[in-house]
Design a protein around this motif. Sequence first.
Motif, PDB file in Angstrom:
ATOM      1  N   MET A 112      47.985 -39.335  59.395  1.00 44.28           N
ATOM      2  CA  MET A 112      48.954 -38.567  60.206  1.00 44.28           C
ATOM      3  C   MET A 112      49.564 -39.640  61.330  1.00 44.28           C
ATOM      4  O   MET A 112      48.853 -40.170  62.183  1.00 44.28           O
ATOM      5  CB  MET A 112      48.273 -37.403  60.835  1.00 44.28           C
ATOM      6  CG  MET A 112      49.276 -36.519  61.950  1.00 44.28           C
ATOM      7  SD  MET A 112      48.701 -35.164  62.410  1.00 44.28           S
ATOM      8  CE  MET A 112      50.291 -34.446  63.153  1.00 44.28           C
ATOM      9  N   THR A 113      50.907 -39.459  61.407  1.00 39.39           N
ATOM     10  CA  THR A 113      51.692 -40.057  62.340  1.00 39.39           C
ATOM     11  C   THR A 113      52.175 -39.169  63.235  1.00 39.39           C
ATOM     12  O   THR A 113      53.033 -38.402  63.215  1.00 39.39           O
ATOM     13  CB  THR A 113      52.640 -40.894  61.852  1.00 39.39           C
ATOM     14  OG1 THR A 113      52.283 -42.014  60.908  1.00 39.39           O
ATOM     15  CG2 THR A 113      53.421 -41.520  62.755  1.00 39.39           C
ATOM     16  N   PRO A 114      51.564 -39.187  64.562  1.00 41.86           N
ATOM     17  CA  PRO A 114      52.175 -38.081  65.402  1.00 41.86           C
ATOM     18  C   PRO A 114      53.605 -38.281  66.013  1.00 41.86           C
ATOM     19  O   PRO A 114      53.782 -39.303  66.124  1.00 41.86           O
ATOM     20  CB  PRO A 114      50.954 -37.944  66.671  1.00 41.86           C
ATOM     21  CG  PRO A 114      49.968 -38.870  65.984  1.00 41.86           C
ATOM     22  CD  PRO A 114      50.545 -39.810  65.071  1.00 41.86           C
ATOM     23  N   LEU A 117      56.329 -28.137  51.290  1.00 40.53           N
ATOM     24  CA  LEU A 117      57.764 -28.386  51.675  1.00 40.53           C
ATOM     25  C   LEU A 117      58.475 -29.872  50.999  1.00 40.53           C
ATOM     26  O   LEU A 117      59.531 -29.992  51.591  1.00 40.53           O
ATOM     27  CB  LEU A 117      57.632 -28.656  53.369  1.00 40.53           C
ATOM     28  CG  LEU A 117      57.084 -27.674  54.123  1.00 40.53           C
ATOM     29  CD1 LEU A 117      56.757 -27.933  55.549  1.00 40.53           C
ATOM     30  CD2 LEU A 117      58.194 -26.414  54.120  1.00 40.53           C
ATOM     31  N   GLY A 118      57.847 -30.484  50.335  1.00 43.54           N
ATOM     32  CA  GLY A 118      58.187 -31.673  50.003  1.00 43.54           C
ATOM     33  C   GLY A 118      58.071 -32.854  50.946  1.00 43.54           C
ATOM     34  O   GLY A 118      57.400 -32.602  51.852  1.00 43.54           O
ATOM     35  N   LYS A 119      58.790 -33.912  50.788  1.00 50.42           N
ATOM     36  CA  LYS A 119      58.746 -35.009  51.823  1.00 50.42           C
ATOM     37  C   LYS A 119      59.629 -34.898  52.996  1.00 50.42           C
ATOM     38  O   LYS A 119      60.396 -33.861  52.891  1.00 50.42           O
ATOM     39  CB  LYS A 119      59.260 -36.396  50.853  1.00 50.42           C
ATOM     40  CG  LYS A 119      58.369 -36.596  49.897  1.00 50.42           C
ATOM     41  CD  LYS A 119      59.109 -37.761  49.199  1.00 50.42           C
ATOM     42  CE  LYS A 119      58.389 -38.110  47.954  1.00 50.42           C
ATOM     43  NZ  LYS A 119      58.919 -39.380  47.322  1.00 50.42           N
ATOM     44  N   GLY A 120      58.903 -34.864  54.149  1.00 50.16           N
ATOM     45  CA  GLY A 120      59.789 -34.797  55.291  1.00 50.16           C
ATOM     46  C   GLY A 120      58.961 -35.188  56.630  1.00 50.16           C
ATOM     47  O   GLY A 120      57.830 -35.605  56.538  1.00 50.16           O
ATOM     48  N   GLU A 121      59.161 -34.750  57.677  1.00 55.65           N
ATOM     49  CA  GLU A 121      58.559 -34.631  59.109  1.00 55.65           C
ATOM     50  C   GLU A 121      58.890 -33.668  60.089  1.00 55.65           C
ATOM     51  O   GLU A 121      59.881 -33.082  59.961  1.00 55.65           O
ATOM     52  CB  GLU A 121      58.914 -36.339  59.456  1.00 55.65           C
ATOM     53  CG  GLU A 121      60.409 -36.160  59.876  1.00 55.65           C
ATOM     54  CD  GLU A 121      60.567 -37.841  60.462  1.00 55.65           C
ATOM     55  OE1 GLU A 121      59.934 -38.673  60.155  1.00 55.65           O
ATOM     56  OE2 GLU A 121      61.811 -38.001  60.733  1.00 55.65           O
ATOM     57  N   GLY A 176      54.119 -33.894  63.122  1.00 58.05           N
ATOM     58  CA  GLY A 176      54.539 -35.393  62.894  1.00 58.05           C
ATOM     59  C   GLY A 176      54.535 -35.352  61.328  1.00 58.05           C
ATOM     60  O   GLY A 176      54.869 -34.570  60.778  1.00 58.05           O
ATOM     61  N   LYS A 177      53.951 -36.342  60.664  1.00 56.64           N
ATOM     62  CA  LYS A 177      53.901 -36.186  59.213  1.00 56.64           C
ATOM     63  C   LYS A 177      52.467 -37.199  58.642  1.00 56.64           C
ATOM     64  O   LYS A 177      52.098 -37.971  59.333  1.00 56.64           O
ATOM     65  CB  LYS A 177      55.312 -37.330  58.493  1.00 56.64           C
ATOM     66  CG  LYS A 177      55.473 -38.793  59.277  1.00 56.64           C
ATOM     67  CD  LYS A 177      56.579 -39.181  58.803  1.00 56.64           C
ATOM     68  CE  LYS A 177      56.961 -40.633  59.341  1.00 56.64           C
ATOM     69  NZ  LYS A 177      57.569 -40.299  60.873  1.00 56.64           N
ATOM     70  N   ALA A 226      53.861 -45.417  52.129  1.00 58.04           N
ATOM     71  CA  ALA A 226      55.281 -45.694  52.593  1.00 58.04           C
ATOM     72  C   ALA A 226      55.665 -44.561  53.575  1.00 58.04           C
ATOM     73  O   ALA A 226      55.518 -43.174  53.072  1.00 58.04           O
ATOM     74  CB  ALA A 226      56.302 -45.709  51.413  1.00 58.04           C
ATOM     75  N   ILE A 227      56.507 -44.677  54.582  1.00 60.89           N
ATOM     76  CA  ILE A 227      57.143 -43.680  55.469  1.00 60.89           C
ATOM     77  C   ILE A 227      57.940 -42.466  54.796  1.00 60.89           C
ATOM     78  O   ILE A 227      57.757 -41.524  54.951  1.00 60.89           O
ATOM     79  CB  ILE A 227      57.830 -44.291  56.652  1.00 60.89           C
ATOM     80  CG1 ILE A 227      57.048 -45.044  57.524  1.00 60.89           C
ATOM     81  CG2 ILE A 227      58.531 -43.153  57.208  1.00 60.89           C
ATOM     82  CD1 ILE A 227      56.026 -44.260  58.244  1.00 60.89           C
TER      83      ILE A 227
END
Length: 353
Positions: free
Chosen positions: A127-129, A174-178, A144-145, A150-151
């Motif tokens: 997890m990237t806050p 939700l698929g890819k996102g942030e 976050g995500k 890869a980002i």
Amino acid sequence: MSRRWLASTLAVLGVLLAPAAGADPLNWQAVPVPVAKGDLTAVAALSDTQAYAVGYRLRSDTAADMLALRWDGRRWTQHSTLPAEAFPQALAVRSATDMWAAGAGTAQWNGTTWVRRALATDPGGTMTPEALALAEHNAVWVAGKAVPGAIKNGTPAVQRWDGTAWQRQTLPALGKGELNGIVSLGPGKALAVGAQFATASQPQRPLVLRLSNGQWRAEPAPQLTGHSWLSAVTSVSPTEAWAVGATSVNGVEQPLALRWNGSAWAATQVPPVPDGRLRAVGRTAAGELLAAGGKGAVAVLLRWDPAANAWQRLADPGIVARAFSTVPGSNAVWAVGISRQGDLVPQTRHTVR
């Protein structure tokens, strides 16, 4: 240093800009900080005499000290040193003995020292806050995500601090996102905003999630031209919330502000400001709704005009602005970042509407 910090360092070159044409004047005041070289990335205020900012001080081209500053109503002083490699990007302050910073993980100030608080394991990846929000009963939200490598393959993620540990929240597919912003709406209720990444069949578009009755659900967002995303959210009343971010059409970014009226989200009228991505939104004690942000050497501050049903541009603080904060019980606004001139010179600006 982290990739995000390297990217922000490389992006700060700019020149002093003239005040925005047609912008309402503001008396922004420069307030010195005890950091000669570095950056300030987040700010949060409790009152006119108590505010905090986080960032870093460069010791060399490759070494930096993570730090927190405190405003006592007269000057900024160094408050404390955060854990090494913390790279704070978000700040939430409940009191002088309870603060949270998020960036490379999360850390809590307990009144004496900063303590690392390990995030819960997420099956989607590390997890990237990106955002913090205080909640009831000393709880805290972080959004976050989850990044599997890869980002670009990240997926939206939310966790909740229950007083002892971070607990991962179950989100809909939700698929890819942030997620870039989150706000508590009261016990068991919250809003989170961000973006669903572009696919082969659709552009990047705003993402809005709402927690109610123990479940997170996606809410319909307006269909917009080009790529778009949301960076911050605030709640004004049980039937009014605002989310801000940006749209990008043909590579040109413009401000974006969405309003929730209790049943649906709709786009509102914003002035065209190239590179005017919005990063913060909040209200002053007088009830003025302000939105702020910018990109590179461009800074932007907007005020919602209910009579005109549109946003109006105010004079910007004249710095490469990383973060803004309104002040509870006051009409003051803080902006933090770096100077438009020089090499990574930390700056704070203060104004009273």
